[in-house]
Motif scaffolding. Structure first.
Motif, PDB file in Angstrom:
ATOM      1  N   MET A 185       3.460 -61.565  46.112  1.00  0.00           N
ATOM      2  CA  MET A 185       3.408 -59.872  46.109  1.00  0.00           C
ATOM      3  C   MET A 185       4.553 -59.608  45.554  1.00  0.00           C
ATOM      4  O   MET A 185       4.472 -58.658  44.646  1.00  0.00           O
ATOM      5  N   THR A 186       5.880 -60.580  45.239  1.00  0.00           N
ATOM      6  CA  THR A 186       6.947 -60.006  44.448  1.00  0.00           C
ATOM      7  C   THR A 186       6.334 -60.094  43.034  1.00  0.00           C
ATOM      8  O   THR A 186       6.861 -59.233  42.129  1.00  0.00           O
ATOM      9  N   LYS A 189       4.439 -56.784  42.305  1.00  0.00           N
ATOM     10  CA  LYS A 189       5.180 -55.795  42.011  1.00  0.00           C
ATOM     11  C   LYS A 189       5.859 -55.582  40.783  1.00  0.00           C
ATOM     12  O   LYS A 189       6.002 -54.534  40.102  1.00  0.00           O
ATOM     13  N   PHE A 192       3.428 -54.753  37.946  1.00  0.00           N
ATOM     14  CA  PHE A 192       2.861 -53.381  38.042  1.00  0.00           C
ATOM     15  C   PHE A 192       4.253 -52.533  37.526  1.00  0.00           C
ATOM     16  O   PHE A 192       3.841 -51.485  36.890  1.00  0.00           O
ATOM     17  N   ARG A 193       5.156 -52.654  37.917  1.00  0.00           N
ATOM     18  CA  ARG A 193       6.461 -52.374  37.349  1.00  0.00           C
ATOM     19  C   ARG A 193       6.700 -52.297  35.788  1.00  0.00           C
ATOM     20  O   ARG A 193       6.761 -51.347  34.986  1.00  0.00           O
ATOM     21  N   GLU A 228       0.430 -45.665  44.361  1.00  0.00           N
ATOM     22  CA  GLU A 228       0.262 -46.994  44.500  1.00  0.00           C
ATOM     23  C   GLU A 228       1.509 -47.935  44.770  1.00  0.00           C
ATOM     24  O   GLU A 228       2.344 -47.787  43.955  1.00  0.00           O
ATOM     25  N   ALA A 229       1.582 -48.451  45.782  1.00  0.00           N
ATOM     26  CA  ALA A 229       2.783 -49.457  46.090  1.00  0.00           C
ATOM     27  C   ALA A 229       2.556 -50.784  46.616  1.00  0.00           C
ATOM     28  O   ALA A 229       1.858 -51.065  47.557  1.00  0.00           O
ATOM     29  N   VAL A 230       3.021 -51.699  45.931  1.00  0.00           N
ATOM     30  CA  VAL A 230       3.076 -53.263  46.236  1.00  0.00           C
ATOM     31  C   VAL A 230       4.006 -53.626  47.102  1.00  0.00           C
ATOM     32  O   VAL A 230       5.313 -53.628  46.621  1.00  0.00           O
ATOM     33  N   LEU A 231       3.936 -53.882  48.338  1.00  0.00           N
ATOM     34  CA  LEU A 231       5.021 -54.191  49.195  1.00  0.00           C
ATOM     35  C   LEU A 231       5.545 -55.666  48.958  1.00  0.00           C
ATOM     36  O   LEU A 231       4.454 -56.576  48.612  1.00  0.00           O
ATOM     37  N   THR A 232       6.844 -56.100  49.287  1.00  0.00           N
ATOM     38  CA  THR A 232       7.285 -57.519  49.228  1.00  0.00           C
ATOM     39  C   THR A 232       7.520 -57.947  50.494  1.00  0.00           C
ATOM     40  O   THR A 232       7.547 -59.168  50.645  1.00  0.00           O
ATOM     41  N   VAL A 237      -0.856 -53.668  49.922  1.00  0.00           N
ATOM     42  CA  VAL A 237      -0.649 -52.798  48.943  1.00  0.00           C
ATOM     43  C   VAL A 237      -1.126 -51.557  49.607  1.00  0.00           C
ATOM     44  O   VAL A 237      -2.278 -51.332  50.372  1.00  0.00           O
ATOM     45  N   TYR A 239      -1.851 -47.381  49.103  1.00  0.00           N
ATOM     46  CA  TYR A 239      -2.110 -46.311  48.240  1.00  0.00           C
ATOM     47  C   TYR A 239      -2.767 -45.297  48.540  1.00  0.00           C
ATOM     48  O   TYR A 239      -3.086 -45.318  49.775  1.00  0.00           O
TER      49      TYR A 239
END
Length: 300
Positions: A185-186, A189, A192-193, A228-232, A237, A239
């Motif tokens: 997940m990290t 993320k 994506f950034r 959209e947000a990818v959680l760590t 995810v 959205y």
């Protein structure tokens, strides 16, 4: 809709998605008792006689080190920190089980209040009008977004669609439960950034248009704003994608982060659709974190 943007990334080989509807009986998930840790108390023998400066310095370092360790342990006791706190491996695992152990009303409340979530700090209220059956990710995302999410896999996808108080805006919010560990997940993320994937119009999430509701005409061409947000700290995810309830086509969709800027003059921005998507996604995410915290709390 704008023409598709040629992706600037080469997606890794997709992880095999978990497809198929869940069984008729949702399993009950119980959380294991958290591990407890013990430690031996070290005893420092007193120095006798006259010690050399180097010996005294070494002894001082030992005492200082023990003091810092003791202080850290004491602080952990006082604050209640433990191995199953938010962001811990235990909480991460618990979050991944929520899709089949928590009632839908807890993940997607029938009514969501958005105090200060609208333009200029105005309040918002969203009413749930449809909940999609929990499923896999087949046909749930546009091809490029599906490829971008492939490295973390798809365990289950939960979606619900809401309408605002004026019944003029509709918003689909989704929780994609992945197969990835915290490192996966990290990594997603960070990607994506770095590549700005959450801002690309060819990577917008799809809405859930339920027949017989205000969102019946909410299709791909009606998407206006999204987030959209990818959680760590959870294999999830989050959205949301918003549009007009009257089914009008939006020629220039805009990411919520841009549509919420005060100087933005696009149609999604002027209608507050960026605030709709971001506000609802934020509150569903907060509810998810609260549920994880409750599930991993030790009984008093």
């Amino acid at each position: 809709m704008p023409s598709a943007v040629t992706p600037s990334f080469t997606p890794p080989p997709p992880a095999a998605p978990a497809e198929g509807a869940p069984g008729p009986q949702r399993p009950f998930v119980s959380f294991a008792e958290p591990e407890t840790y013990g430690g031996d108390t070290a005893r420092v023998r007193p120095l006798r006689g006259r010690a050399r400066p180097r010996t005294v310095a070494a002894a001082a370092c030992v005492v200082l080190g023990l003091g810092l360790i003791g202080g850290a342990v004491t602080g952990s006791w006082l604050t209640g920190d433990n191995a199953d706190g938010p962001g811990s491996p235990g909480a991460f695992t618990a979050a991944g089980e929520l899709w089949h152990s928590v009632p839908v009303d807890q993940l997607f409340p029938p009514t969501v209040r958005g105090d200060g979530a609208g333009p200029g700090g105005s309040d918002r209220t969203w009413t749930r009008i449809a909940v999609a059956p929990d499923s896999g990710c087949k046909d749930a995302f546009d091809p490029l977004l599906r490829q971008a999410l492939a490295p973390v896999g798809c365990l289950r996808l939960l979606r619900a669609t809401y309408v605002d108080a004026t019944r003029s805006h509709v918003t689909t919010v989704g929780l994609l439960f992945t197969k990835a560990d915290a490192a996966g997940m990290t990594s997603l993320k960070a990607r994506f950034r770095k590549e700005g994937l959450a801002r690309r119009t060819d990577l917008m999430p799809r809405p859930y248009a339920a027949k017989g509701t205000a969102a019946e005409g909410f299709g791909k061409a009606q998407r206006a704003s999204w987030t959209e947000a990818v959680l760590t700290d959870a294999p999830v995810v989050v959205y949301a994608v918003s549009g007009f309830a009257d089914g009008r086509t939006v020629a220039t969709p805009q990411p919520a982060a841009d549509a919420m800027k005060p100087d933005s003059t696009t149609a999604p921005a002027q209608a507050g659709l960026g605030h709709e998507a971001q506000g609802l996604a934020d509150r569903v995410e907060r509810g998810l974190r609260k549920t994880v915290t409750s599930a991993t709390e030790k009984p008093s």
